[in-house]
Design a protein around this motif. Structure first.
Motif, PDB file in Angstrom:
ATOM      1  N   PHE A  85      30.769  22.269  11.444  1.00 54.67           N
ATOM      2  CA  PHE A  85      29.949  21.362  10.635  1.00 54.67           C
ATOM      3  C   PHE A  85      30.853  20.353   9.920  1.00 54.67           C
ATOM      4  O   PHE A  85      31.378  20.627   8.850  1.00 54.67           O
ATOM      5  CB  PHE A  85      29.112  22.168   9.637  1.00 54.67           C
ATOM      6  CG  PHE A  85      27.995  22.923  10.300  1.00 54.67           C
ATOM      7  CD1 PHE A  85      28.258  24.078  11.027  1.00 54.67           C
ATOM      8  CD2 PHE A  85      26.691  22.478  10.235  1.00 54.67           C
ATOM      9  CE1 PHE A  85      27.231  24.770  11.671  1.00 54.67           C
ATOM     10  CE2 PHE A  85      25.662  23.155  10.871  1.00 54.67           C
ATOM     11  CZ  PHE A  85      25.930  24.309  11.589  1.00 54.67           C
ATOM     12  N   ALA A  87      29.809  17.077   9.421  1.00 62.75           N
ATOM     13  CA  ALA A  87      29.011  15.972   8.869  1.00 62.75           C
ATOM     14  C   ALA A  87      29.072  15.961   7.341  1.00 62.75           C
ATOM     15  O   ALA A  87      29.193  17.001   6.704  1.00 62.75           O
ATOM     16  CB  ALA A  87      27.557  16.112   9.315  1.00 62.75           C
ATOM     17  N   ARG A 117      18.256  20.483   2.461  1.00 62.09           N
ATOM     18  CA  ARG A 117      18.652  21.850   2.815  1.00 62.09           C
ATOM     19  C   ARG A 117      20.117  21.860   3.220  1.00 62.09           C
ATOM     20  O   ARG A 117      20.604  20.910   3.829  1.00 62.09           O
ATOM     21  CB  ARG A 117      17.801  22.348   3.972  1.00 62.09           C
ATOM     22  CG  ARG A 117      16.402  22.671   3.499  1.00 62.09           C
ATOM     23  CD  ARG A 117      15.478  22.695   4.663  1.00 62.09           C
ATOM     24  NE  ARG A 117      15.257  24.060   5.111  1.00 62.09           N
ATOM     25  CZ  ARG A 117      14.388  24.362   6.064  1.00 62.09           C
ATOM     26  NH1 ARG A 117      13.708  23.405   6.670  1.00 62.09           N
ATOM     27  NH2 ARG A 117      14.212  25.608   6.419  1.00 62.09           N
ATOM     28  N   LEU A 120      24.846  24.048   6.926  1.00 61.85           N
ATOM     29  CA  LEU A 120      25.895  25.055   7.129  1.00 61.85           C
ATOM     30  C   LEU A 120      25.533  26.363   6.425  1.00 61.85           C
ATOM     31  O   LEU A 120      25.660  27.446   6.997  1.00 61.85           O
ATOM     32  CB  LEU A 120      27.236  24.513   6.606  1.00 61.85           C
ATOM     33  CG  LEU A 120      28.423  25.473   6.596  1.00 61.85           C
ATOM     34  CD1 LEU A 120      28.761  25.959   7.994  1.00 61.85           C
ATOM     35  CD2 LEU A 120      29.655  24.804   5.967  1.00 61.85           C
ATOM     36  N   PHE A 136      33.589  22.242   6.733  1.00 58.39           N
ATOM     37  CA  PHE A 136      34.575  21.353   6.127  1.00 58.39           C
ATOM     38  C   PHE A 136      34.343  21.318   4.617  1.00 58.39           C
ATOM     39  O   PHE A 136      33.224  21.524   4.153  1.00 58.39           O
ATOM     40  CB  PHE A 136      34.436  19.921   6.678  1.00 58.39           C
ATOM     41  CG  PHE A 136      35.189  19.700   7.958  1.00 58.39           C
ATOM     42  CD1 PHE A 136      34.719  20.222   9.157  1.00 58.39           C
ATOM     43  CD2 PHE A 136      36.371  18.957   7.973  1.00 58.39           C
ATOM     44  CE1 PHE A 136      35.408  20.022  10.339  1.00 58.39           C
ATOM     45  CE2 PHE A 136      37.074  18.752   9.152  1.00 58.39           C
ATOM     46  CZ  PHE A 136      36.589  19.284  10.339  1.00 58.39           C
ATOM     47  N   LYS A 154      28.930  30.179   2.051  1.00 59.88           N
ATOM     48  CA  LYS A 154      28.238  29.730   3.266  1.00 59.88           C
ATOM     49  C   LYS A 154      28.521  30.634   4.473  1.00 59.88           C
ATOM     50  O   LYS A 154      28.193  30.290   5.592  1.00 59.88           O
ATOM     51  CB  LYS A 154      28.627  28.279   3.562  1.00 59.88           C
ATOM     52  CG  LYS A 154      28.323  27.331   2.372  1.00 59.88           C
ATOM     53  CD  LYS A 154      28.353  25.881   2.747  1.00 59.88           C
ATOM     54  CE  LYS A 154      28.206  24.992   1.524  1.00 59.88           C
ATOM     55  NZ  LYS A 154      27.720  23.661   1.860  1.00 59.88           N
TER      56      LYS A 154
HETATM   57  N1  CTP Z   1      26.825  20.744   4.688  1.00 57.39           N
HETATM   58  C1  CTP Z   1      25.685  20.932   5.463  1.00 57.39           C
HETATM   59  N2  CTP Z   1      24.455  20.585   4.950  1.00 57.39           N
HETATM   60  C2  CTP Z   1      24.333  20.076   3.717  1.00 57.39           C
HETATM   61  C3  CTP Z   1      25.489  19.867   2.929  1.00 57.39           C
HETATM   62  C4  CTP Z   1      26.717  20.218   3.461  1.00 57.39           C
HETATM   63  O1  CTP Z   1      25.795  21.395   6.596  1.00 57.39           O
HETATM   64  N3  CTP Z   1      23.128  19.738   3.257  1.00 57.39           N
HETATM   65  C5  CTP Z   1      28.134  21.172   5.232  1.00 57.39           C
HETATM   66  C6  CTP Z   1      29.077  20.044   5.555  1.00 57.39           C
HETATM   67  O2  CTP Z   1      28.917  19.609   6.905  1.00 57.39           O
HETATM   68  C7  CTP Z   1      30.427  20.694   5.320  1.00 57.39           C
HETATM   69  C8  CTP Z   1      30.169  21.619   4.148  1.00 57.39           C
HETATM   70  O3  CTP Z   1      28.781  21.916   4.214  1.00 57.39           O
HETATM   71  O4  CTP Z   1      30.819  21.497   6.425  1.00 57.39           O
HETATM   72  C9  CTP Z   1      30.486  20.929   2.847  1.00 57.39           C
HETATM   73  O5  CTP Z   1      30.021  21.698   1.820  1.00 57.39           O
HETATM   74  P1  CTP Z   1      29.323  21.064   0.522  1.00 57.39           P
HETATM   75  O6  CTP Z   1      28.927  22.214  -0.350  1.00 57.39           O
HETATM   76  O7  CTP Z   1      28.273  20.097   0.855  1.00 57.39           O
HETATM   77  O8  CTP Z   1      30.439  20.238  -0.026  1.00 57.39           O
HETATM   78  P2  CTP Z   1      30.234  19.318  -1.211  1.00 57.39           P
HETATM   79  O9  CTP Z   1      29.056  18.408  -1.084  1.00 57.39           O
HETATM   80  O10 CTP Z   1      31.559  18.713  -1.379  1.00 57.39           O
HETATM   81  O11 CTP Z   1      29.822  20.453  -2.255  1.00 57.39           O
HETATM   82  P3  CTP Z   1      29.903  20.460  -3.794  1.00 57.39           P
HETATM   83  O12 CTP Z   1      28.987  19.353  -4.217  1.00 57.39           O
HETATM   84  O13 CTP Z   1      29.381  21.834  -4.090  1.00 57.39           O
HETATM   85  O14 CTP Z   1      31.355  20.278  -4.043  1.00 57.39           O
END
Ligand code: CTP
Length: 224
Positions: A85, A87, A117, A120, A136, A154
């Motif tokens: 993942f 994106a 939603r 990941l 990521f 996750k």
């Molecule tokens: N991701 C996902 N779906 C979402 C948000 C994130 O699949 N709705 C995935 C991204 O592709 C990536 C990882 O989750 O692999 C990033 O985690 P995330 O918690 O979104 O990172 P940040 O946004 O940086 O989180 P935070 O705001 O908690 O720092």
């Protein structure tokens, strides 16, 4: 192996002419897709809007919003051995999408947003994915602690973390420097082009998958 990769930003519409998005170029996810196809694997790339060419030999599913990306992943995950993942999915989307162009006025404008939603975060429990799961993390502080928190929260097998506050790497750039965060240890990779890094990441992901498959096999042998 059958590999699913998400890449690029998502785009959340406000009205027919405006949207919310982020600075993701999609380069890391596309480079990984190319490296995995080059290594002989079957790759499904589910991508938000980018300016990149789709690498030859990759199955391509274009999406726009976080909700569309979720639906595309949910539909495909059953056939997948390794899911990566990459994106930069929008964490919030407008509560209402105006059907006509929003007109300006002198009063301050407040936009109401709701959570999207976590794709990941849904892969294991909600979507029942039992293969190798790689996420990521783009961080500006406490790289290892924040990445390790995401790894656990996750249910990932590996988090590829990068410090986006460092100039010249990460978002939009051709170069990147990452820390691989596994449940048992970390491994720092030296700074490199996203192309070179994609080859290192491909071999790290395939090695991890082989190790996890051996463990799964051993586990099921012990149970029978
Ligand atoms: N991701 C996902 N779906 C979402 C948000 C994130 O699949 N709705 C995935 C991204 O592709 C990536 C990882 O989750 O692999 C990033 O985690 P995330 O918690 O979104 O990172 P940040 O946004 O940086 O989180 P935070 O705001 O908690 O720092």
């Amino acid at each position: 192996m059958k590999v699913l990769i998400t890449a690029g930003p998502t785009r959340e519409a406000l009205d027919p002419v405006r949207y919310l998005t982020n600075r993701s170029s999609g380069k890391m996810g596309y480079a990984l897709a190319q490296a995995l196809v080059g290594a002989g694997h079957s790759v499904l790339l589910i991508s938000g809007p980018t300016e990149l060419d789709v690498p030859d030999g990759v199955d391509f599913l274009p999406v726009e919003t976080a909700a569309e990306m979720y639906a595309a992943v949910a539909q495909s995950l059953g056939r997948i051995d390794i899911a990566v993942f990459a994106a930069a999915v929008a964490d919030y989307t407008p509560v209402k999408v105006a059907s006509h162009k929003i007109k300006k006025s002198e009063a301050p404008f407040t936009l109401e947003l709701q959570r999207t939603r976590d794709i990941l975060g849904s892969a294991r429990a909600e979507l029942g994915f039992s293969g190798t799961l790689v996420g990521f993390a783009a961080e500006t502080e406490d790289l290892e602690a924040n990445a390790r928190d995401k790894l656990t929260r996750k249910h990932c097998d590996l988090i590829i973390a990068n410090d986006v506050s460092k100039p010249g790497i990460g978002f939009g750039s051709d170069r990147n420097e990452v820390l691989l965060v596994y449940p048992e240890y970390n491994e720092a990779l030296p700074p490199a082009s996203k192309h070179t890094l994609a080859h290192h990441l491909t071999s790290a992901i395939l090695t991890l998958h082989a190790r996890l498959e051996d463990a799964r096999l051993e586990d099921s042998r012990r149970k029978t």
